[in-house]
Design an enzyme around this catalytic site. Structure first.
Site, short mmCIF file in Angstrom:
data_model
loop_
_atom_site.label_atom_id
_atom_site.label_comp_id
_atom_site.label_asym_id
_atom_site.label_seq_id
_atom_site.Cartn_x
_atom_site.Cartn_y
_atom_site.Cartn_z
N TYR A 182 17.62 163.24 47.24
CA TYR A 182 18.44 163.87 46.21
C TYR A 182 17.58 164.38 45.07
CZ TYR A 182 18.06 159.94 42.91
OH TYR A 182 17.60 159.01 42.01
N LYS A 217 12.11 160.53 46.65
CA LYS A 217 13.38 160.44 45.90
C LYS A 217 14.53 160.24 46.88
CE LYS A 217 15.59 162.43 41.81
NZ LYS A 217 15.36 161.26 40.93
N GLU A 252 8.67 151.27 36.38
CA GLU A 252 9.45 152.35 35.78
C GLU A 252 10.86 151.86 35.50
OE1 GLU A 252 9.81 155.62 38.57
OE2 GLU A 252 9.82 154.22 40.24
N LEU A 286 8.35 156.98 41.11
CA LEU A 286 8.76 158.36 41.38
C LEU A 286 7.98 159.29 40.47
CD1 LEU A 286 10.95 160.15 42.87
CD2 LEU A 286 12.17 160.09 40.69
#
Length: 285
Positions: free
Chosen positions: A33, A148, A180, A205
């Site tokens: 996505y 992702k 993160e 990411l």
């Protein structure tokens, strides 16, 4: 007005948008996505998002059903059809639906491509002025976080823990270091004015907003260091903030209930947010 979505070649009312129960995104989280911000009816940093989309699908051997140029055209049309001024475009591509549920990649199946929009005034979000709190949670995700993937259960649990604690985000911890946020990149500003964020690797990411903010800071001769940092170092920093497509640059004023710096929004996060918003508006398409 019922919002308009895009599903496999057609623009349809969101309430009528459907995919098969055999879709591999539903059954296996076998999909990718992207989320792109929209400012003044235009896509923000579109090239970076589409490049990341191409990389992610390539990493799992998934062919896009349309070229990235065509996807951008469809996103623009979706924004126009929804008369969206400010918000986000969500895009998801999966390996499609086979005739049964089987683990290996099916042959001769057309990938599923869906898109929809969400209205949100990112620029004027109250949390940008007030700052947010974050909590820390163990990072329990798989080892290919650079992809992702739609497999977001670990992030859902982290974000739910943050919501239950009244915090705006969760920072995930692995080997004593912050990887993160649940849906963002983590930054700190050290006491000697160095902007620190973790380097890109399989552990995080590669954030599009992160990439832009790092470049914009470097262009202004601000000191940037890409390395991992601990919660203790973050609590001892002058400032902390997060970046994402849905938040831009957002100050962090507490971690696990403890203040960062003086517990108030700092000038660096405020300035970087202003710089990024200017960049977003100047380069939107």
């Amino acid at each position: 007005m019922d919002p308009i979505a895009y599903v496999n070649g057609s623009f349809v009312p969101l309430s009528e948008a459907k995919v098969s129960v055999l879709d591999r995104g539903f059954l296996f989280a076998d999909g990718i996505y992207e989320v792109a911000a929209v400012l003044d009816g235009k896509l923000v940093d579109s090239a970076s998002h589409l490049a990341r989309l191409e990389r992610s699908v390539g990493e799992i051997g998934l062919a896009l059903p349309e070229t990235t140029a065509r996807i951008e055209e469809l996103q623009k049309e979706l924004v126009a059809r929804n008369q969206l001024d400010n918000g986000m475009v969500y895009l998801q591509v999966t390996r499609g639906a086979d005739k049964s549920r089987d683990f290996p990649f099916p042959k001769g199946v057309t990938p599923t491509l869906v898109m929809f929009v969400t209205a949100k005034d990112i620029v004027n979000a109250p949390s940008a002025k007030a700052g947010i709190g974050v909590i820390t949670v163990p990072d329990i995700r798989w080892e290919r976080r650079d992809i992702k993937s739609v497999a977001l259960l670990a992030q859902v649990l982290a974000k739910q823990a943050a919501a239950a604690a009244g915090a705006g985000e969760a920072w995930m911890i692995e080997d004593g270091k912050i990887t993160e946020g649940g849906s963002s990149t983590a930054f700190i500003l050290t006491q000697d004015d160095v902007i620190v964020t973790r380097p890109n690797s399989n552990a995080i990411l590669p954030g599009c907003t992160r990439k832009a903010v790092v470049a914009l800071a470097a262009e202004r001769q601000l000191r940037v260091e890409e390395r991992a940092f601990t919660v203790a170092e973050a609590l001892g920093a002058k400032e902390a903030f997060i970046t994402s497509a849905s938040a831009f640059v957002q100050p962090v004023i507490t971690i696990d209930g403890k203040p960062v710096g003086n517990g108030k929004v700092g000038p660096m996060a405020t300035r970087l947010r202003e710089i990024y918003v200017d960049f977003a508006r100047a380069t939107a398409v």
